[in-house]
Design a protein around this motif. Structure first.
Motif, PDB file in Angstrom:
ATOM      1  N   UNK A  92       0.684  -1.144   0.146  1.00 51.29           N
ATOM      2  CA  UNK A  92      -0.022  -0.013   0.021  1.00 51.29           C
ATOM      3  C   UNK A  92       0.774   1.473   0.008  1.00 51.29           C
ATOM      4  N   UNK A  93       0.133   2.292  -0.380  1.00 50.74           N
ATOM      5  CA  UNK A  93       0.691   3.722  -0.621  1.00 50.74           C
ATOM      6  C   UNK A  93      -0.399   4.745  -0.204  1.00 50.74           C
ATOM      7  N   UNK A  94      -0.255   4.862   1.410  1.00 52.76           N
ATOM      8  CA  UNK A  94      -1.326   6.140   1.701  1.00 52.76           C
ATOM      9  C   UNK A  94      -1.504   7.119   1.027  1.00 52.76           C
ATOM     10  N   UNK A  95      -0.436   7.769   0.510  1.00 50.12           N
ATOM     11  CA  UNK A  95      -0.554   9.204  -0.216  1.00 50.12           C
ATOM     12  C   UNK A  95      -1.152   9.057  -1.360  1.00 50.12           C
ATOM     13  N   UNK A  96      -1.188   7.743  -1.989  1.00 48.44           N
ATOM     14  CA  UNK A  96      -1.779   7.564  -3.334  1.00 48.44           C
ATOM     15  C   UNK A  96      -3.335   7.536  -3.315  1.00 48.44           C
ATOM     16  N   UNK A  97      -3.980   7.448  -2.183  1.00 49.94           N
ATOM     17  CA  UNK A  97      -5.414   7.410  -2.007  1.00 49.94           C
ATOM     18  C   UNK A  97      -5.846   8.703  -1.984  1.00 49.94           C
ATOM     19  N   UNK A  98      -5.232   9.862  -1.768  1.00 48.78           N
ATOM     20  CA  UNK A  98      -5.591  11.299  -1.739  1.00 48.78           C
ATOM     21  C   UNK A  98      -6.086  11.601  -0.337  1.00 48.78           C
ATOM     22  N   UNK A 128       8.467  -1.428  11.385  1.00 54.51           N
ATOM     23  CA  UNK A 128       8.686  -1.569   9.915  1.00 54.51           C
ATOM     24  C   UNK A 128       9.661  -0.527   9.572  1.00 54.51           C
ATOM     25  N   UNK A 129      10.003  -0.935   8.318  1.00 59.06           N
ATOM     26  CA  UNK A 129      10.828   0.220   7.671  1.00 59.06           C
ATOM     27  C   UNK A 129      10.751  -0.009   5.990  1.00 59.06           C
ATOM     28  N   UNK A 130      10.240   1.036   5.360  1.00 60.00           N
ATOM     29  CA  UNK A 130      10.237   1.311   4.080  1.00 60.00           C
ATOM     30  C   UNK A 130       8.938   0.262   3.450  1.00 60.00           C
ATOM     31  N   UNK A 131       8.121   0.100   4.152  1.00 66.41           N
ATOM     32  CA  UNK A 131       6.914  -0.576   3.572  1.00 66.41           C
ATOM     33  C   UNK A 131       5.522   0.477   3.766  1.00 66.41           C
ATOM     34  N   UNK A 132       5.916   1.717   4.421  1.00 63.39           N
ATOM     35  CA  UNK A 132       4.714   2.431   4.443  1.00 63.39           C
ATOM     36  C   UNK A 132       3.991   2.604   5.856  1.00 63.39           C
ATOM     37  N   UNK A 133       3.068   3.357   6.058  1.00 54.47           N
ATOM     38  CA  UNK A 133       2.379   3.503   7.471  1.00 54.47           C
ATOM     39  C   UNK A 133       1.364   2.653   7.576  1.00 54.47           C
ATOM     40  N   UNK A 134       0.755   1.983   6.331  1.00 58.08           N
ATOM     41  CA  UNK A 134      -0.403   1.287   6.626  1.00 58.08           C
ATOM     42  C   UNK A 134       0.001  -0.316   7.341  1.00 58.08           C
ATOM     43  N   UNK A 135       1.288  -0.741   6.689  1.00 63.05           N
ATOM     44  CA  UNK A 135       1.681  -2.074   7.525  1.00 63.05           C
ATOM     45  C   UNK A 135       2.123  -1.706   9.058  1.00 63.05           C
ATOM     46  N   UNK A 136       2.675  -0.717   9.288  1.00 65.16           N
ATOM     47  CA  UNK A 136       3.082  -0.291  10.642  1.00 65.16           C
ATOM     48  C   UNK A 136       1.737  -0.334  11.665  1.00 65.16           C
ATOM     49  N   UNK A 137       0.610   0.310  10.864  1.00 66.69           N
ATOM     50  CA  UNK A 137      -0.697   0.349  11.525  1.00 66.69           C
ATOM     51  C   UNK A 137      -1.172  -1.178  11.958  1.00 66.69           C
ATOM     52  N   UNK A 138      -1.046  -2.034  10.792  1.00 68.50           N
ATOM     53  CA  UNK A 138      -1.281  -3.291  10.969  1.00 68.50           C
ATOM     54  C   UNK A 138      -0.684  -3.991  12.047  1.00 68.50           C
ATOM     55  N   UNK A 139       0.608  -3.809  11.985  1.00 69.00           N
ATOM     56  CA  UNK A 139       1.446  -4.588  13.145  1.00 69.00           C
ATOM     57  C   UNK A 139       1.098  -4.223  14.426  1.00 69.00           C
ATOM     58  N   UNK A 140       0.639  -3.139  14.885  1.00 70.69           N
ATOM     59  CA  UNK A 140       0.066  -2.877  16.215  1.00 70.69           C
ATOM     60  C   UNK A 140      -1.328  -2.856  16.429  1.00 70.69           C
ATOM     61  N   UNK A 141      -1.866  -3.511  15.492  1.00 70.79           N
ATOM     62  CA  UNK A 141      -3.435  -3.825  15.485  1.00 70.79           C
ATOM     63  C   UNK A 141      -3.899  -4.739  16.474  1.00 70.79           C
ATOM     64  N   UNK A 142      -4.927  -4.330  17.339  1.00 71.83           N
ATOM     65  CA  UNK A 142      -5.598  -5.522  18.380  1.00 71.83           C
ATOM     66  C   UNK A 142      -5.556  -6.742  17.497  1.00 71.83           C
ATOM     67  N   UNK A 143      -5.002  -7.836  18.267  1.00 73.94           N
ATOM     68  CA  UNK A 143      -4.855  -9.012  17.769  1.00 73.94           C
ATOM     69  C   UNK A 143      -4.206  -9.721  16.453  1.00 73.94           C
ATOM     70  N   UNK A 144      -3.350  -8.523  16.124  1.00 76.61           N
ATOM     71  CA  UNK A 144      -2.454  -8.747  15.069  1.00 76.61           C
ATOM     72  C   UNK A 144      -1.252  -9.802  15.581  1.00 76.61           C
TER      73      UNK A 144
END
Length: 269
Positions: free
Chosen positions: A35-41, A106-122
């Protein structure tokens, strides 16, 4: 100078979920997302809302998977981006914090993966450089058993995703970020290299070196273009992003043939 205005389109949890459903993402499936967050708008709520929208569409029986790579935990002699002076290398090897699935960012994969990494139950696999995180009922089966000497091969989550019929969603990214192509590399390339990192062992922190298959994303953009030309890749838009959705197993099978013919060192072993 006045601040720059936010650029659109404006995306909400509901609008992103609606776009994902229109693309063909289905409840109950397993999807690996690059994913690329910035690409979404402009996303109202940021990366948390992107994850919410993905989970809304997948539902309780679906599983969301992302790369949570941390490539800085590696030998400094191979660093090409912001290389460290050779005089520091020994100290870096001695001081690099060991990988911890709970806290290593995480490093170099964007902010969405970092958000999933810390998601409850991940849950997160335990490779110090190429881990994956997953949320959903298939998470444990996908991330367990990630071998230290197998970054992206048969004993990595990529192979478990292939076995489980997962699809890949390129959410505003291109094929150069498609990690599944590396699984094909493991199957056709015999070149072995040393790979080093800091890990925790029963005896405490250790700097460990293992033999692993060499990997490279060289020409993945060409490979992806050929795959998209010859296969059923769903292409559409989510927010302002161009997105692609396709089967992981189909991508790996195609990459095996393409890489064997287009990489000079490719050879089945």
């Amino acid at each position: 100078m006045p601040p720059k205005a936010s650029t659109g389109p404006m995306c909400t949890r509901d609008s992103l979920a609606s776009d994902l459903r229109a693309l063909g993402l289905k409840p109950g499936e397993t999807v690996l997302v690059h994913s690329s967050l910035s690409s979404l708008g402009w996303v109202c709520g940021g990366p948390v809302v992107v994850v919410m929208a993905l989970l809304d569409v997948l539902g309780e029986k679906g599983t969301l998977v992302v790369p949570t790579h941390s490539g800085n935990n590696s030998d400094p002699s191979g660093w090409g981006n912001r290389p460290a002076p050779e005089a520091w290398w020994a100290d870096i090897r001695a001081a690099m914090p060991p990988f911890d699935a709970r806290t290593t960012p995480t490093l170099g994969v964007g902010v969405v993966p970092e958000t999933v990494r810390t998601w409850p139950g991940a849950l997160r696999s335990c490779h110090p450089q190429t881990s994956f995180a997953a949320v959903g009922p298939r998470a444990a089966a996908i991330v367990e058993g990630h071998a230290l000497d197998c970054r992206l091969g048969e004993r990595s989550p990529l192979a478990r995703l292939e076995e489980g019929g997962a699809r890949i969603l390129l959410l505003g990214t291109d094929f150069s970020s498609c990690t599944a192509f590396h699984l094909a590399e493991y199957r056709i390339l015999g070149l072995q290299v040393d790979n080093s990192f800091a890990v925790m062992t029963a005896e405490g922190r250790r700097w460990r070196t293992v033999r692993d298959t060499a990997i490279s994303d060289d020409r993945f953009d060409e490979l992806g273009a050929a795959f998209e030309r010859d296969n059923a890749v769903v292409r559409g838009e989510v927010g302002g992003a161009v997105v692609r959705l396709f089967g992981l197993a189909e991508a790996v099978a195609y990459a095996e043939g393409w890489l064997a013919g287009h990489r000079p060192c490719a050879a089945r072993v």
